[in-house]
Design an enzyme around this catalytic site. Structure first.
Site, PDB file in Angstrom:
ATOM      1  N   TYR A   1       0.835  -1.203   0.000  1.00 41.25           N
ATOM      2  CA  TYR A   1       0.000   0.000   0.000  1.00 41.25           C
ATOM      3  C   TYR A   1       0.874   1.258   0.000  1.00 41.25           C
ATOM      4  O   TYR A   1       0.690   2.158  -0.831  1.00 41.25           O
ATOM      5  CB  TYR A   1      -0.919  -0.021   1.215  1.00 41.25           C
ATOM      6  CG  TYR A   1      -1.843   1.167   1.310  1.00 41.25           C
ATOM      7  CD1 TYR A   1      -2.948   1.271   0.468  1.00 41.25           C
ATOM      8  CD2 TYR A   1      -1.632   2.171   2.246  1.00 41.25           C
ATOM      9  CE1 TYR A   1      -3.813   2.352   0.557  1.00 41.25           C
ATOM     10  CE2 TYR A   1      -2.492   3.252   2.347  1.00 41.25           C
ATOM     11  CZ  TYR A   1      -3.576   3.347   1.498  1.00 41.25           C
ATOM     12  OH  TYR A   1      -4.421   4.412   1.595  1.00 41.25           O
TER      13      TYR A   1
ATOM     14  N   LYS B   1       1.290   4.177  -2.911  1.00 47.97           N
ATOM     15  CA  LYS B   1       0.966   5.576  -2.604  1.00 47.97           C
ATOM     16  C   LYS B   1       2.178   6.480  -2.797  1.00 47.97           C
ATOM     17  O   LYS B   1       2.039   7.621  -3.244  1.00 47.97           O
ATOM     18  CB  LYS B   1       0.408   5.693  -1.181  1.00 47.97           C
ATOM     19  CG  LYS B   1      -0.939   4.996  -1.003  1.00 47.97           C
ATOM     20  CD  LYS B   1      -1.981   5.592  -1.937  1.00 47.97           C
ATOM     21  CE  LYS B   1      -3.368   5.089  -1.655  1.00 47.97           C
ATOM     22  NZ  LYS B   1      -4.389   5.828  -2.412  1.00 47.97           N
TER      23      LYS B   1
ATOM     24  N   SER C   1     -12.488   3.278   6.849  1.00 51.50           N
ATOM     25  CA  SER C   1     -13.195   2.999   5.605  1.00 51.50           C
ATOM     26  C   SER C   1     -13.777   1.598   5.644  1.00 51.50           C
ATOM     27  O   SER C   1     -13.551   0.844   6.578  1.00 51.50           O
ATOM     28  CB  SER C   1     -12.251   3.163   4.408  1.00 51.50           C
ATOM     29  OG  SER C   1     -11.193   2.244   4.491  1.00 51.50           O
TER      30      SER C   1
END
Length: 153
Positions: free
Chosen positions: A102, A106, A137
């Site tokens: 991740y 990013k 989320s």
């Protein structure tokens, strides 16, 4: 005023992004503001995450937004106006344990959009990156041996 139109897009499916961008441009003629705000992440130790999953994360978080941006960009350049926004994450600036894929995706996105910002200045196209800290989320609890269920979307 334009009537809203719902267009479904799987940002990790690179092959369909250009067609979706074309559909949007054919419908509305232009895009004034493009907000890239989709992402996928997984939590796990580097050695436990497969290369296949690393690639899936990179497709959704890096190749997806840049493919969509590149599809919309010629229209903005020809009109010499537009705004592109990348909603990223603080992990695009700093890495933390168990989020290597991740964070890498990013970081890559931040690098791309930083370069794009410098290139688009001459065309009066604004490029911004937003790097909020941790947010809550949607998440599904994974079943045993089901790595796809451990993905945050």
């Amino acid at each position: 005023t334009y009537a809203p139109k719902l267009i479904l897009l799987d940002i990790s499916d690179i092959n369909c992004i250009r067609d979706v961008a074309k559909e949007i441009l054919n419908c509305y003629g232009c895009v004034d503001v493009l907000i890239n705000n989709a992402s996928m992440k997984v939590k796990g130790a580097v050695q436990s995450i497969s290369l296949e999953l690393d690639k899936k994360i990179m497709d959704a978080n890096y190749f997806g937004p840049i493919t969509l941006t590149k599809a919309i960009l010629p229209n903005m350049i020809s009109r010499r106006t537009g705004q592109i926004v990348l909603i990223n994450n603080i992990q695009g600036k700093i890495g933390i344990p168990f989020r290597a894929a991740y964070a890498a995706s990013k970081h890559a996105a931040v690098g791309f959009f930083d370069c794009l910002r410098a290139e688009m200045e001459e065309f009066d196209i604004s490029v911004s990156t937003v790097n909020p800290t941790f947010i809550c989320s949607y998440h599904r609890q994974p079943g045993p041996g089901n790595w796809e269920a451990s993905i945050w979307k």
